[in-house]
Structure formats: C-alpha cells, structure tokens
Write an enzyme that holds these catalytic residues in place. Structure first.
Site, PDB file in Angstrom:
ATOM      1  N   ASP A 281       0.982  -1.196  -0.081  1.00 22.66           N
ATOM      2  CA  ASP A 281       0.045   0.009  -0.130  1.00 22.66           C
ATOM      3  C   ASP A 281       1.039   1.342  -0.160  1.00 22.66           C
ATOM      4  O   ASP A 281       1.578   1.487   0.884  1.00 22.66           O
ATOM      5  CB  ASP A 281      -0.880   0.000   1.194  1.00 22.66           C
ATOM      6  CG  ASP A 281      -2.080   1.333   1.047  1.00 22.66           C
ATOM      7  OD1 ASP A 281      -1.293   2.222   0.630  1.00 22.66           O
ATOM      8  OD2 ASP A 281      -2.919   0.984   1.636  1.00 22.66           O
TER       9      ASP A 281
ATOM     10  N   LYS B   4      -2.737  11.407  -0.966  1.00 24.18           N
ATOM     11  CA  LYS B   4      -1.843  11.578   0.384  1.00 24.18           C
ATOM     12  C   LYS B   4      -0.663  12.327  -0.258  1.00 24.18           C
ATOM     13  O   LYS B   4      -0.361  13.409  -0.666  1.00 24.18           O
ATOM     14  CB  LYS B   4      -1.698  10.485   1.175  1.00 24.18           C
ATOM     15  CG  LYS B   4      -3.042  10.149   2.054  1.00 24.18           C
ATOM     16  CD  LYS B   4      -4.335   9.697   1.345  1.00 24.18           C
ATOM     17  CE  LYS B   4      -5.318   9.037   2.087  1.00 24.18           C
ATOM     18  NZ  LYS B   4      -5.669   7.826   2.099  1.00 24.18           N
TER      19      LYS B   4
ATOM     20  N   ARG C 288     -10.028   7.315  15.402  1.00 28.65           N
ATOM     21  CA  ARG C 288      -9.473   6.007  14.831  1.00 28.65           C
ATOM     22  C   ARG C 288      -9.100   4.987  16.179  1.00 28.65           C
ATOM     23  O   ARG C 288      -8.093   4.788  16.713  1.00 28.65           O
ATOM     24  CB  ARG C 288      -7.921   6.136  14.340  1.00 28.65           C
ATOM     25  CG  ARG C 288      -8.016   7.255  12.917  1.00 28.65           C
ATOM     26  CD  ARG C 288      -7.974   6.438  11.845  1.00 28.65           C
ATOM     27  NE  ARG C 288      -9.401   6.236  11.312  1.00 28.65           N
ATOM     28  CZ  ARG C 288      -9.788   6.006   9.974  1.00 28.65           C
ATOM     29  NH1 ARG C 288      -8.824   6.352   8.996  1.00 28.65           N
ATOM     30  NH2 ARG C 288     -10.953   5.860   9.887  1.00 28.65           N
TER      31      ARG C 288
HETATM   32  C1  PLP Z   1      -6.591   6.834   2.109  1.00 25.39           C
HETATM   33  C2  PLP Z   1      -5.899   5.478   2.375  1.00 25.39           C
HETATM   34  C3  PLP Z   1      -6.516   4.304   1.548  1.00 25.39           C
HETATM   35  C4  PLP Z   1      -7.869   4.729   0.516  1.00 25.39           C
HETATM   36  O1  PLP Z   1      -7.547   5.623  -0.311  1.00 25.39           O
HETATM   37  P1  PLP Z   1      -8.671   6.537  -1.039  1.00 25.39           P
HETATM   38  O2  PLP Z   1      -8.076   7.225  -2.074  1.00 25.39           O
HETATM   39  O3  PLP Z   1      -9.407   7.172   0.250  1.00 25.39           O
HETATM   40  O4  PLP Z   1      -9.711   5.718  -1.637  1.00 25.39           O
HETATM   41  C5  PLP Z   1      -5.809   3.197   1.321  1.00 25.39           C
HETATM   42  N1  PLP Z   1      -4.980   2.877   2.220  1.00 25.39           N
HETATM   43  C6  PLP Z   1      -4.292   3.994   2.966  1.00 25.39           C
HETATM   44  C7  PLP Z   1      -2.875   3.556   3.943  1.00 25.39           C
HETATM   45  C8  PLP Z   1      -4.769   5.259   3.030  1.00 25.39           C
HETATM   46  O5  PLP Z   1      -4.318   6.078   3.919  1.00 25.39           O
END
Ligand code: PLP
Length: 456
Positions: free
Chosen positions: A214, A257, A381
């Site tokens: 991820d 992000k 969270r």
């Molecule tokens: C935000 C996030 C996602 C999901 O992404 P979206 O763009 O919100 O659909 C997946 N993994 C992590 C670690 C994230 O912070």
C-alpha cells in the site's frame, strides 16, 4: 522544537470562518457527534484528513490546463504511467479514481473465498475490500505498533514470527499476498524499514507469496528511512522510494496523500497477466484503462504531484512540520503516539479519558469535544473505525484508541498548528467533563463515516 520554514510561498488564499462555541455545540449535535457529518464551512482548522486536502502548486495548476480530455489514449495517461514507472519502479500501471478503486480491483482479482491476507495492521477500506472478496485479514505488525508509548523507530514493521504462524496455520496456498503498508496510517503514520522489507521479501520468496504494497505514503516513509536507518542517510528520497517498490510485486496507491492531488489513485504491478486482468476489470468499475475515473487534467496534476513529493526539501518540511506539531503536545504532557509519524499526530484517547470505557467510544467523544473547544476537526481512529467482525458480529476491540489530527500538505502555517494544539491543551485541563457516547445509527459497513451518536 524547531519549525522548518516553508519551502514555498503563498500565492492564493482561502478564507476560513471562526465560529462561536454555541454555534459549534449546535453543529456537532446536528452532526450526530461525528465530525465526518459536519459541514466544512463550520470548521476553522480542518485536520480531519490529509486525504485529497492538500494545496496544489503553481506547476500543478498549470498542468491542469494541459489536460488532454480524449476518451482514449490521453497524453496525460502516458505521462502518469511513465512517472509511476520512474518513481516507484513497477512495470505496469492501471489508473483508478482513488485508492479504494485500486483495492477493489486487487482484492477481486487476487483473493479467493477462504483466503487469508496478513498485513501490517488493517486499513479501513483495504480490509473492507478484502472481506468483500471473501478473504480474512490477519494483523502481523510488531507488538510495539499497538503501544502508543513505545519508541521503536519503525513501528510499521512486520513481525516475521507472526507471519510464520499464519503460514503454518493456513498454508502458503491460502495466502494470496502479504499486504505491506508504508507509514502505517492506523498505527499513527509509523514507518517501515528497508531491513524489515528485505527480510519479508526473503520470507515470502521461500513460500512463493506475493507482496503487495500500500504505496499511499511511500515518500513520507522514505524520508523517515533516510532519517532513521543509517544505511540510507545520504540516499535521495526518489531512490529510497524505488528501492521500497523493488522488494514488492505491485501496489495500490491513493494519490490523495503523498501524491499531492485532490483526487486520484492507481494499481501497479510487474506481472503481465495480472495487468491484463486488471485492465479488463478497470473498464467495468472505474473507466477506460487510460483514465480509470480521472480526467486528463487530474492525471496531469497527479504526475506533477508525484515529482514534487520526491523533493527532499519539501518532504523534510512536511514530516518535520508534523513533528513540530507533535512536540507541542509532548511539551504539554498530552498523551499521544510516539515517535511522530509523517502525516498526522494521534492523541491517545484511552490515556486522555481514562474515565470512559472503550464501549463508550472515548476517541469519538474526544474528537467531538475538540471541535467544540476551538473549531478544529479531527477524526476517530479507534473502536468505531475498527468496526465489527463479520463472522461474530462483535465489535473489534483495537488496542489503539486514537484521535487523529492529520495535516493537509502545504495548507496550514505554524500559527494554525499552535492554535490547534492550544485548544487540546485547554481541554485536557477539563477532560473529566467529557462524557462517553452511544450509537443512535450504526451503518453496516465503514461505520465511522456515517454513524450518528448521542452523549450518555
Ligand atoms: C486513504 C488510504 C487508502 C484509501 O484511499 P482512498 O483514496 O481514500 O480511496 C488506502 N490505504 C491507506 C493507507 C490510506 O491512507
């Protein structure tokens, strides 16, 4: 405590509104004590999330004008593809509208009913897609990750003994891949080390298990590797990011992000057959494989955002700004997760509100109280985000019960952060007045987004 001056100056400003305490009390009650249900206009400093809330640069705004909005074969697709290959090192790339679009495709294509997916802590949308595909997530992060006070420098790391136990229990054939997340969001933005990634790679190679990254916060993680892993002290972020990718078989990414855009994501991989299958699935759920739910201009801004995110000066500023924010809480003795991660500071709601039991949602209650205090919007969270076990219907009981104050990239200044922290410090003096909450509406999936509460 040092604040690294912004490596940019401000060209456009957006007004934000200060509200009265009475207005905020009314707004949070109307929102069912859930900050996701507040109107953004009623928020003064919005630290709900760093997701898609960043400020774009002049170069990104200029890139928007270069959007090629052709239905098929947009120039910006090829530019984004080349950028992903150059910065993250994967061979193949499929654009998606955001991270969860990529998670959906990955999960549907690789997970079979009855499979087990080990990972370094769950992420909300990630686990949801794993479960929808018939899989079960198992947490194999190191124990230190569940301890807000542990000073381990790489609390995102995987515990290979835990991974071994999963392999012994279900067998490698039932494990489609190991989910490896950079700067683990739910653990407090905690990084992984290259050393751990190397060990995990060697382990997975022994059993023929894939590693899917991820990749959402890889650049922030690369900065923390540069700071904390001596071997990489002189290595540029771009090289560290490629190195991270090189130990994995593919990735999902939310561009909202690290990627410095307001919308966008992708799925990337090295396996050609997986790529072919992903391309045929993206047309069903996202859009043609050369736009995947993004407009041409979105892809142009995303490519530029990836290039900017690998700038060592920008990333140092970003992560050290977060560190400065955390130090404001540390100096006031406010319990929070250490070491500070890359994108957010996480308050320890259990320690902040020891008089509220976990079933009465202390982090949710604290999030609502912070908003009433000074108009700062944070996010729960903890147990609300963790949801229920789909098999037993019981609440997951996470060890971490946190309030996340996330910093949108390039948006707020030092004085905004000082103001935001002061409200929490003031509230800490009166913490005994905060009451627990109960659900009045609990949605069946991802309940933290739309759930409604009432004070007990
Ligand atoms: C935000 C996030 C996602 C999901 O992404 P979206 O763009 O919100 O659909 C997946 N993994 C992590 C670690 C994230 O912070």
């Amino acid at each position: 405590m040092k604040y690294i001056p912004e490596p940019f100056r401000i060209k456009t400003v957006e007004s934000i509104k200060l509200t009265t305490r009475a207005e905020r009390q009314k707004a949070i009650a109307e929102a069912g004590y859930n900050t996701f249900l507040l109107r953004s206009e009623d928020v003064y400093i919005d630290l709900l999330t760093d997701s898609g809330t960043c400020a774009m640069s002049d170069c990104q705004w200029a890139a928007l004008q270069m959007g090629d909005e052709a239905y098929a074969g947009s120039r910006n697709f090829y530019e984004l593809e080349a950028t992903v290959q150059e910065y993250y090192g994967y061979k193949y790339f499929v654009p998606t509208h955001q991270g969860r679009g990529a998670e959906h495709i990955l999960s549907q294509l690789l997970i079979k009913p009855g499979d087990t997916i080990p990972g370094n802590m769950y992420f909300t949308t990630t686990r949801q897609h794993q479960e929808l595909a018939g899989g079960t997530f198992v947490d194999v992060i190191i124990d230190e990750a569940h301890d807000p006070a542990s000073n381990h420098p790489f609390k995102g790391n995987i515990d290979l003994n835990k991974l071994q136990a999963v392999v012994d229990r279900v067998g490698p054939k039932k494990i489609p891949y190991l989910k490896y997340e950079t700067c683990v969001n739910m653990a407090g933005g905690q990084p992984i080390s290259i050393a751990n990634l190397r060990e995990a790679r060697a382990f997975c190679d022994r059993y023929g298990i894939k590693i899917m990254l991820d990749n959402t916060r890889t650049m922030e993680n690369a900065y923390l590797i540069q700071q904390r892993e001596p071997e990489f002290r002189q290595t540029p972020l771009k090289e560290i990011a490629r190195l991270i990718g090189s130990y994995t078989d593919g990735c999902t990414c939310s561009g909202k992000k690290d990627g410095l855009v307001n919308i966008g994501g992708f799925l990337a991989m090295n396996d050609e057959e997986f790529y072919t299958r992903a391309k045929s699935m993206v047309v069903i759920y996202e859009g043609l494989h050369t736009y995947g739910g993004m407009s041409g201009r979105d892809m142009a801004a995303f490519a530029q955002g990836i290039r900017e995110s690998a700038d060592d000066n920008l990333m140092r500023y970003r992560v050290e700004q977060t560190n400065f924010f955390g130090d404001l809480f540390g100096a006031a003795g406010i319990p929070h997760v250490v070491p500070h991660g890359g994108h957010a500071i996480f308050l320890d709601a259990r320690a902040f509100l020891p008089h509220i039991s976990q079933e009465q949602f202390p982090a949710q209650a604290l999030t609502a109280a912070i908003y009433v205090e000074n108009g700062v919007r944070a996010m729960e969270r903890g147990i609300v985000s963790a949801g229920r076990d789909p098999k037993t219907g019981k609440n997951h009981m996470p060890k971490l019960e946190l309030v996340r104050l996330a910093l949108p990239a390039r948006v707020y200044t030092q004085s905004h952060l000082e103001y935001a922290a002061q409200g929490v410090v003031d509230l800490y003096e009166r913490r005994h007045t905060i009451r627990g909450l109960k659900f009045v509406y609990e949605p069946p999936a991802l309940r933290f987004f739309q759930g409604r509460f009432e004070p007990i």
